[in-house]
Scaffold this active site. Structure first.
Site, short mmCIF file in Angstrom:
data_model
loop_
_atom_site.label_atom_id
_atom_site.label_comp_id
_atom_site.label_asym_id
_atom_site.label_seq_id
_atom_site.Cartn_x
_atom_site.Cartn_y
_atom_site.Cartn_z
N ARG A 34 0.82 -1.22 0.00
CA ARG A 34 0.00 0.00 0.00
C ARG A 34 0.86 1.27 0.00
O ARG A 34 0.64 2.17 -0.79
CB ARG A 34 -0.93 -0.03 1.22
N ILE A 35 1.87 1.33 0.86
CA ILE A 35 2.69 2.54 0.95
C ILE A 35 3.61 2.66 -0.26
O ILE A 35 3.76 3.73 -0.84
CB ILE A 35 3.47 2.57 2.27
N ARG A 55 7.72 -9.27 -2.50
CA ARG A 55 7.70 -10.73 -2.31
C ARG A 55 6.98 -11.42 -3.45
O ARG A 55 7.38 -12.49 -3.90
CB ARG A 55 7.02 -11.09 -0.99
N ARG A 117 11.41 0.72 8.37
CA ARG A 117 11.89 0.18 9.65
C ARG A 117 13.39 0.39 9.75
O ARG A 117 14.11 0.20 8.77
CB ARG A 117 11.58 -1.32 9.77
N GLU A 146 15.66 3.61 17.89
CA GLU A 146 14.77 4.73 18.20
C GLU A 146 14.41 4.73 19.67
O GLU A 146 14.22 3.67 20.25
CB GLU A 146 13.48 4.62 17.38
N HIS A 164 10.85 10.18 12.95
CA HIS A 164 9.81 9.17 12.74
C HIS A 164 8.41 9.79 12.71
O HIS A 164 7.56 9.51 13.53
CB HIS A 164 9.88 8.09 13.83
N GLY A 166 6.74 9.74 9.61
CA GLY A 166 6.09 9.20 8.42
C GLY A 166 4.95 8.30 8.75
O GLY A 166 4.05 8.02 8.05
#
Length: 166
Positions: A34-35, A55, A117, A146, A164, A166
């Site tokens: 989706r992103i 994938r 990530r 983080e 962070h 986003g």
């Protein structure tokens, strides 16, 4: 921002601080969920060429929407990218998917973007590649430890680091 803080900015000019153009550049997307698809949609508006790895290959109709080309080999995806953007989940199989070896495959003019990530990228290898000029820059919104951010990242001229958001 760095030029302003360092006292190197001497006023506005019509061609000053334009940065790099995106038209015709190859955006390599690792993770076309989706992103990743939302990023591809926006990149097309800038005239970027889209190549992706996922994938599972997307249906042809979705590839056509983005004029995207599937690349089965991550090494080839990394090597041909002008901009490599990461949008895959963290897993045992994706931890350090961008490691020292893959960073050496990138073009010296390439930029790495990680908004997914922190553990997808080997941070030590990325810092070394940036410091040595083996890649041109990095746009980071996530970090392995983080909320701690390695201060070396903040001192490198080709790095844009966000907290962070986003």
């Amino acid at each position: 921002v760095r030029a302003l803080h360092a006292g190197h900015w001497h006023g506005w000019g019509p061609s000053g601080l334009l940065g790099r153009g995106l038209g015709g550049k190859r955006l390599a997307i690792l993770g076309m969920g989706r992103i990743g698809q939302a990023v591809a949609h926006r990149a097309r508006a800038f005239g970027m060429e889209i190549v992706y790895h996922n994938r599972h290959r997307l249906p042809g109709a979705i590839e056509n929407v983005f004029a995207a080309r599937y690349e089965a080999d991550i090494d080839r995806l990394v090597a041909e990218a002008d901009i490599l953007t990461l949008h895959c989940p963290s897993s045992e199989g994706t931890r350090h998917v961008i490691d020292a070896r893959r960073l050496t495959l990138m073009k010296p003019s390439a930029v790495l973007i990680n908004t997914a990530r922190g553990d997808l990228v080997d941070e030590e290898a990325m810092i070394a590649a940036l410091a040595a000029g083996r890649i041109a820059g990095a746009g980071l919104d996530v970090y392995p430890r983080e909320p701690q951010v390695d201060p070396r990242l903040l001192s490198l001229p080709g790095v844009v680091a966000l907290p962070h958001m986003g």
